[in-house]
Design a protein around this motif. Sequence first.
Motif, mmCIF file in Angstrom:
data_model
loop_
_atom_site.group_PDB
_atom_site.id
_atom_site.type_symbol
_atom_site.label_atom_id
_atom_site.label_comp_id
_atom_site.label_asym_id
_atom_site.label_seq_id
_atom_site.Cartn_x
_atom_site.Cartn_y
_atom_site.Cartn_z
ATOM 1 N N ARG A 299 35.291 43.254 37.381
ATOM 2 C CA ARG A 299 35.179 42.124 36.478
ATOM 3 C C ARG A 299 33.773 42.017 35.899
ATOM 4 O O ARG A 299 33.583 41.758 34.713
ATOM 5 C CB ARG A 299 35.564 40.852 37.230
ATOM 6 N N GLU A 331 41.643 45.041 29.863
ATOM 7 C CA GLU A 331 41.615 43.610 30.173
ATOM 8 C C GLU A 331 42.905 43.174 30.866
ATOM 9 O O GLU A 331 42.875 42.396 31.829
ATOM 10 C CB GLU A 331 41.397 42.828 28.881
ATOM 11 N N ARG A 332 44.051 43.693 30.369
ATOM 12 C CA ARG A 332 45.322 43.339 31.012
ATOM 13 C C ARG A 332 45.398 43.889 32.440
ATOM 14 O O ARG A 332 45.924 43.237 33.348
ATOM 15 C CB ARG A 332 46.490 43.898 30.183
ATOM 16 N N GLN A 335 43.536 41.519 34.536
ATOM 17 C CA GLN A 335 44.310 40.282 34.737
ATOM 18 C C GLN A 335 45.436 40.495 35.751
ATOM 19 O O GLN A 335 45.674 39.637 36.612
ATOM 20 C CB GLN A 335 44.888 39.814 33.393
ATOM 21 N N GLU A 338 43.908 40.497 39.148
ATOM 22 C CA GLU A 338 43.550 39.143 39.564
ATOM 23 C C GLU A 338 44.771 38.365 40.037
ATOM 24 O O GLU A 338 44.734 37.643 41.042
ATOM 25 C CB GLU A 338 42.877 38.419 38.406
ATOM 26 N N GLU A 339 45.908 38.497 39.284
ATOM 27 C CA GLU A 339 47.121 37.774 39.673
ATOM 28 C C GLU A 339 47.654 38.268 41.008
ATOM 29 O O GLU A 339 48.090 37.474 41.865
ATOM 30 C CB GLU A 339 48.198 37.959 38.583
#
Length: 409
Positions: A299, A331-332, A335, A338-339
Motif C-alpha cells: 500500500r 489498485e484493484r 483492494q 485489503e478486503e
Amino acid sequence: MSSDPWGRVDETGTVYVRTSEGEKVVGSWQAGSPEEALAYFERKYEGLVVEIGLLEKRVKTTDLSAKDAMAAIDHIRGQIDEHHAVGDLEALGRRLDALVTSVEARREERRARKAKQADEARHAKEALVAEAEELAQSEQWRAAGERLRSLVDTWKGLPRLDRKSDDELWHRFSHARSAFSKRRKAHFAALDAQREVARQAKERLVAEAESLSGSTDWGPTAARYRELMAQWKAAGRAQREHEEDLWNRFRGAQDIFFAARGGVFAERDAEQSENLKLKEELAVEAEKLVPVTDLKAARAAFRSVNERWEAIGHVPRDARPKVEGRMHAVERALQDAEETEWRRTNPEARARAEGLTGQLQAAVDTLRSQIDAARAAGNNAKADKLSRELEGRQALLDQALKGLEEFGG
C-alpha cells in the motif's frame, strides 16, 4: 432569168423562194446577175441555219432560261416569216418547232424540280421549326442556344417558299427562339440574384472566420470553423468574379488558426509522449507489487507510485485507457487484498459467519431426520419434497463453510 430548187430570179430582178404554199417574194436584185442574187439570199439562209444550230446547242447544253430561249426562237421565226432568204424555210420552221417542244419540256422539268425543291424546303423548314419549338422548353441553356444558332444558319441556306408559307414558318421559328431567350434571361437573372445572396452570406462567413483566426480557444473555435464550413457549402456559389477571392480569404483565415493550433498541439503531443513513457515506467513499477504478499508495504509503495503518477500530467488520448488500465488493475488487486485481510481479522464478521453456519447445519440435520421419518412412515411424496429442500439448504451450508475458511478455520 435564173433558178435553183429553192428559188428563182425573174426578168425584172425579183427574187422568189419556193414554199409548199407557193412562191414568196424574197426581194429585188438589180446590182448583178441572177446567180449572184440567189447566192446572196442563200447565204442569208445559211446564216439562219447557223443561228438555229447555235440556239439548239445553247438550249441543250446551257441553263438558258425558257423565256430567253422562246424570245430567240421568235426572233428567228420572224426572220423566216419575212422570207428574206432562199432555202428550205419550212425545214427551218420544223427545227424551230422541235426546239419549242424541247424548251417546253425543259420548262416543265424545271417547274417540277422547283416544286420538288420547294416541297423539300418546306419539310426542312417545318422540321427546323419543330426542333426550335422543342428547344424553346429546354434548360440546357448553352447547348440549346448553340443549336438554335445553328438552326438559323441552316434556315438561311434553304430556298424561300411562297411568301405566306415562309412568313408563317418564320414567325413560329422566331417565336420559339424568342421564348427560349426570354426563359434563359429569366433563369440567369434568378441565378444572379441567388449568387448575390450567396455572396452576401459568404462575406459574413469570411468576416467571422477572419475574426476567429487569432483565437487560442482551440476546441470551441475548431468546432465553430466546422460549422462555418457547413454554412459555406450550404450558401451556394457567388458570382465567379467574387467566389475565388472569398474562398481564398475564408480558407486563409482557417489556415492561420489551424496552423497555430497545430504548432501548439505538436508541442503538447511531444510533451504527452514523454509523459506516456514516464507513466509506463511507473505502471511497470506498480505491477511488481502483485501478487500482494505484504499489504502494508504494498500500500505504501503504491501510494508513492500514484503521487509521482499524478505529478506527471496528460498522456496522448488514444494511449490513456491502456496505461491507466494497468494502474487500475494493480489498485484493484490491493483492494481485494485489503478486503480479504479485513474479513480474516474482523471478529464480528467471523461470529456472524459461524452463527450462520451453525443455523444452516441445524436445519440440514433436522431435514434429514424428517426425511428418514417420512420414509419410515411410507410417505415418499413428503420425503421427496423434503429432499429437494435439503439440497438447497446443503448448498447454502457449503457456501457458508467456504466463507468461514477465509477467517482461518
